[in-house]
Enzyme design. Structure first.
Site, PDB file in Angstrom:
ATOM      1  N   VAL A   1       0.829  -1.212   0.000  1.00  0.00           N
ATOM      2  CA  VAL A   1       0.000   0.000   0.000  1.00  0.00           C
ATOM      3  C   VAL A   1       0.863   1.262   0.000  1.00  0.00           C
ATOM      4  O   VAL A   1       0.433   2.338  -0.423  1.00  0.00           O
ATOM      5  CB  VAL A   1      -0.936  -0.016   1.237  1.00  0.00           C
ATOM      6  CG1 VAL A   1      -0.132   0.102   2.533  1.00  0.00           C
ATOM      7  CG2 VAL A   1      -1.999   1.061   1.175  1.00  0.00           C
ATOM      8  N   LYS A   2       2.116   1.099   0.467  1.00  0.00           N
ATOM      9  CA  LYS A   2       2.975   2.271   0.629  1.00  0.00           C
ATOM     10  C   LYS A   2       3.450   2.868  -0.691  1.00  0.00           C
ATOM     11  O   LYS A   2       3.960   3.994  -0.705  1.00  0.00           O
ATOM     12  CB  LYS A   2       4.170   1.907   1.511  1.00  0.00           C
ATOM     13  CG  LYS A   2       3.767   1.727   2.947  1.00  0.00           C
ATOM     14  CD  LYS A   2       3.317   3.046   3.519  1.00  0.00           C
ATOM     15  CE  LYS A   2       2.731   2.885   4.893  1.00  0.00           C
ATOM     16  NZ  LYS A   2       2.454   4.184   5.499  1.00  0.00           N
ATOM     17  N   ASP A   3       3.314   2.148  -1.801  1.00  0.00           N
ATOM     18  CA  ASP A   3       3.642   2.741  -3.099  1.00  0.00           C
ATOM     19  C   ASP A   3       2.811   4.010  -3.319  1.00  0.00           C
ATOM     20  O   ASP A   3       3.274   4.991  -3.891  1.00  0.00           O
ATOM     21  CB  ASP A   3       3.345   1.760  -4.233  1.00  0.00           C
ATOM     22  CG  ASP A   3       4.293   0.566  -4.233  1.00  0.00           C
ATOM     23  OD1 ASP A   3       5.215   0.535  -3.398  1.00  0.00           O
ATOM     24  OD2 ASP A   3       4.079  -0.343  -5.059  1.00  0.00           O
TER      25      ASP A   3
END
Ligand SMILES: Cc1ncc(COP(=O)(O)O)c(C=O)c1O
Length: 466
Positions: free
Chosen positions: A44-46
């Site tokens: 999700v951190k992209d």
């Protein structure tokens, strides 16, 4: 037909929802999982990384030739490495020495430089990861600290992308959103958006490790990476991330580690979704929520990352057994569990205690033969194996007592100091006595037994037979 992209950056976001048909079987409301591990960098951190870099360029904080610096458990570093390198920057990731080693390897593979530093020290300590990273930014010209914890572009990524995707993918039918809270960007951004677009009808549920402070725990350690708020016992001023807004969360489900880890393992076996431990926490919370709902409700749970980074942890049977999370009875392999019946009470003393205090604790727990365990802090959720810092043998304490008395130079008021012995080796309750004997080797006389990552007893060598 699948999309064709001119850059990997265009492939960030747009992740599918998967119905958790097996784990959710028989529940009144359906549960759909937002598969964030399918982002190009695997988490999700992209989304947060892309959002923060673009905002920094827009605001003139990041210029050509610049360096991106961040303290990250791994996933934000991977996102920043991909986005940063694609846009021509040097990337330095400060990684907690508690983090899974595979995460640092991935960062290096993407071309980031990795600096390891401890997080298990007070926030004021110059060696703490956050302080190390801040110094790097001061020393390197053109360096920019992404600071996902306080950067508004982190939650904003979810207001602009993840939240609208969930609303659209469910045709506006989502009624409950469940996610873990690390920086808080995911829950704050998605929760805020979904509440607003639904006219306030979406309920936002935080999935939190039981001892994390977000959901009301004491801040003692837990075994799920990347979520929760930890409080080191020596921290003077506790600071919560600005990316987290507590008013974005309606309720918390507080999930014990065992439930999180076993749920992550079930996700792989029963749903074909190999996800990380924080996905286990989130799904465990979603299952609890869905049990209380009706057929008109629809739960969306966000799965932050892939289980491939945790093959040596939650997805390893050996690791699960070593920390006392897995106890599989097997006729051929006896377990340590039954030996606990014969164990005396566990005596835990604060590492800063005096000789007198340690003796007092021993008197209150008579009958035992094993050494006293010294912990950095004994808190309401028990003593995490990671907070044990030493041991004191009963014989040494008894000798100190016989030499002591209420006279000048009284040893009872002295710190334990030179009496402190080594950290005892630890074994999981689901390991075998033979494994315990191997762990003890020649050097140790007793082992700490762990249940769910916490010390429950100290057993002497003789207890393990052989
Ligand atoms: C695996 C994993 N789960 C959950 C989270 C928490 O997300 P957030 O920081 O948006 O609260 C993170 C963040 O780093 C993560 O890497």
């Amino acid at each position: 037909m699948a999309a064709v992209h001119e850059s990997v950056l265009d492939a960030i976001g747009g992740t599918p929802l998967f119905r958790l048909a097996r784990l959710g079987a028989g529940l009144p409301a359906p549960i759909y999982a937002k598969a964030e591990f399918l982002n190009i960098g695997g988490s999700v951190k992209d989304r947060a990384a892309l959002s923060m870099v673009l905002a920094a360029e827009r605001d003139g904080l990041l210029r050509p030739g610049g360096t991106i610096v961040e303290a990250t458990s791994g996933n934000t570093g991977i996102g920043l490495a991909i986005v940063g390198r694609q846009r021509g920057y040097r990337v330095i990731a400060g990684v907690s020495d508690k983090s899974a080693p595979e995460k640092s390897d991935i960062l290096r593979a993407y071309g980031a430089e990795v600096v390891l530093a401890p997080t298990a020290v007070p926030a004021e300590d110059p060696a703490h990861l956050f302080n190390v990273v801040r110094r790097l930014v001061e020393e390197i010209p053109g360096a920019w600290l992404a600071n996902q914890y306080d950067n508004p572009a982190n939650p904003d990524a979810h207001v602009r992308t993840t939240g609208p995707e969930i609303w659209e993918q469910t045709g506006g039918r989502v009624t409950h959103f469940v996610a873990g809270v690390g920086t808080g960007g995911t829950i704050t951004g998605n929760g805020g958006y979904l509440r607003q677009v639904s006219g306030g009808s979406v309920t936002v549920v935080g999935a939190d490790p039981e001892s994390s402070m977000y959901g009301g725990g004491d801040g003692s350690p837990w075994f799920v990476d990347s979520i929760g708020h930890f409080l080191h016992p020596d921290t003077v001023e506790d600071r919560w991330p600005q990316a987290y807004r507590s008013d974005a969360v309606d309720a918390f489900e507080r999930i014990p580690d065992r439930e999180s880890l076993l749920t992550a393992r079930r996700l792989a076996r029963e749903e074909g979704i190999l996800a990380g431990p924080s996905s286990g926490t989130a799904v465990a919370a979603a299952l609890r929520v869905a049990r209380r709902l009706g057929p008109d409700d629809l739960v969306v749970v966000l799965l932050p990352d892939s289980g491939r980074s945790y093959l040596s942890k939650v997805h390893s049977d050996d690791w699960m057994r070593q920390w006392g999370f897995l106890e599989e009875a097997d006729d051929l392999r006896p377990l340590i569990r039954p030996l606990l019946d014969g164990a005396g009470p566990l005596v835990v003393v604060d590492a800063g205690a005096t000789v007198g205090e340690a003796l007092e604790a021993l008197r209150a727990a008579p009958g035992g033969v094993a050494p006293v365990v010294l912990a950095r802090a004994a808190r309401p959720y028990g003593v995490s194996a990671t907070e044990v810092v030493g041991s004191v043998s009963r014989a040494v304490l008894a000798a100190a007592l016989s030499g002591g008395g209420a006279k000048p130079g009284d040893p009872l008021g002295d710190p334990l100091g030179a009496l402190i012995g080594p950290v005892l080796p630890a074994v999981g309750v689901g390991q075998s006595p033979a494994e315990a004997r191997a762990v003890l080797g020649e050097a140790h006389e007793a082992a700490v037994v762990l249940v769910d990552g916490r010390a429950v007893a100290v057993l002497p060598r003789a207890a393990f037979g052989g």
